[in-house]
Design a protein around this motif. Sequence first.
Motif, PDB file in Angstrom:
ATOM      1  N   LYS A   1     -23.322  37.987 -45.742  1.00 16.40           N
ATOM      2  CA  LYS A   1     -23.171  37.053 -44.621  1.00 16.40           C
ATOM      3  C   LYS A   1     -21.689  36.731 -44.437  1.00 16.40           C
ATOM      4  CE  LYS A   1     -25.255  34.199 -41.628  1.00 16.40           C
ATOM      5  NZ  LYS A   1     -26.268  34.609 -40.626  1.00 16.40           N
TER       6      LYS A   1
ATOM      7  N   ASP B   1     -24.431  38.676 -39.941  1.00 12.03           N
ATOM      8  CA  ASP B   1     -25.105  39.520 -40.930  1.00 12.03           C
ATOM      9  C   ASP B   1     -24.482  40.916 -40.908  1.00 12.03           C
ATOM     10  OD1 ASP B   1     -27.114  37.536 -41.622  1.00 12.03           O
ATOM     11  OD2 ASP B   1     -27.971  37.940 -39.640  1.00 12.03           O
TER      12      ASP B   1
ATOM     13  N   LYS C   1     -24.342  44.751 -31.355  1.00 12.45           N
ATOM     14  CA  LYS C   1     -23.990  44.912 -32.765  1.00 12.45           C
ATOM     15  C   LYS C   1     -22.717  45.748 -32.853  1.00 12.45           C
ATOM     16  CE  LYS C   1     -28.657  44.450 -34.660  1.00 12.45           C
ATOM     17  NZ  LYS C   1     -29.717  45.069 -35.493  1.00 12.45           N
TER      18      LYS C   1
ATOM     19  N   GLU D   1     -24.563  36.975 -35.535  1.00 12.24           N
ATOM     20  CA  GLU D   1     -24.885  35.861 -36.436  1.00 12.24           C
ATOM     21  C   GLU D   1     -24.133  35.987 -37.766  1.00 12.24           C
ATOM     22  OE1 GLU D   1     -27.446  37.610 -34.722  1.00 12.24           O
ATOM     23  OE2 GLU D   1     -27.151  36.025 -33.226  1.00 12.24           O
TER      24      GLU D   1
ATOM     25  N   VAL E   1     -24.793  44.545 -42.601  1.00 13.92           N
ATOM     26  CA  VAL E   1     -25.517  45.512 -43.437  1.00 13.92           C
ATOM     27  C   VAL E   1     -24.589  46.704 -43.622  1.00 13.92           C
ATOM     28  CG1 VAL E   1     -27.576  46.933 -43.669  1.00 13.92           C
ATOM     29  CG2 VAL E   1     -27.703  44.742 -42.468  1.00 13.92           C
TER      30      VAL E   1
ATOM     31  N   LYS F   1     -26.583  43.766 -47.948  1.00 12.44           N
ATOM     32  CA  LYS F   1     -26.410  42.854 -46.812  1.00 12.44           C
ATOM     33  C   LYS F   1     -25.625  41.639 -47.273  1.00 12.44           C
ATOM     34  CE  LYS F   1     -29.126  40.280 -43.351  1.00 12.44           C
ATOM     35  NZ  LYS F   1     -30.506  39.971 -42.888  1.00 12.44           N
TER      36      LYS F   1
END
Length: 204
Positions: free
Chosen positions: A184, A139, A68, A137, A141, A182
């Motif tokens: 995308k 995402d 991450k 992916e 946050v 969050k």
Amino acid sequence: AKKSFIEKQYAKLKKEKFESVLKEASKLQRRILPRDQPKFDGYDIHFFAKQAEKVGGDNVKFKVINDKLVLSISDAAGHGLIPAIQAIRVHEVLTTSLDFGHYEEVENILKILNGRIHGTELSDKFVTFFYGLLNKEGDLVYSNAGHNPPLLLNYNTNKFRELNIGGIPLGALTNSEYVKDKVKIEKDDLLIMYTDGIIEIFNK
């Protein structure tokens, strides 16, 4: 009244000492900025920073932890030495929090930083701060403590979304609460993070 020789020498020494402090602060600040362009599989990331003065309150951090990407940007209020000290302090506290494994506690990172900043003699100098955690992916946050909202440009719709969810600037209040959001990031989307320096340039 004319200044005496002693007064002139004292003023000169005082100025030289202050210049020396600024020089050391500038070195420290350059040291905490990323030395290389960040790398994260699947993403093109580019970073650029240029100080308007010898020292200032801007700072940015990227760090890959367990697949991450941590990304943060901050700006301490004002210009000169005091904001530079705040920027260095934010960097140190954030680095310690990440080293202790708190990187996924997005809103708590902001609470920790707020407590450390508000509890100092410089608590009247607030700091805007954006913190995000991105996975492969797409995402993201994040939580935004009053910082200029990063802009997420959607490739398909050609529309921007402001990432402004979070709370007030760090150091403003003792027990500030922060929330996370969050979003995308899709293929070919563009995320722009910046400080108010770029706004000041365009307003001149």
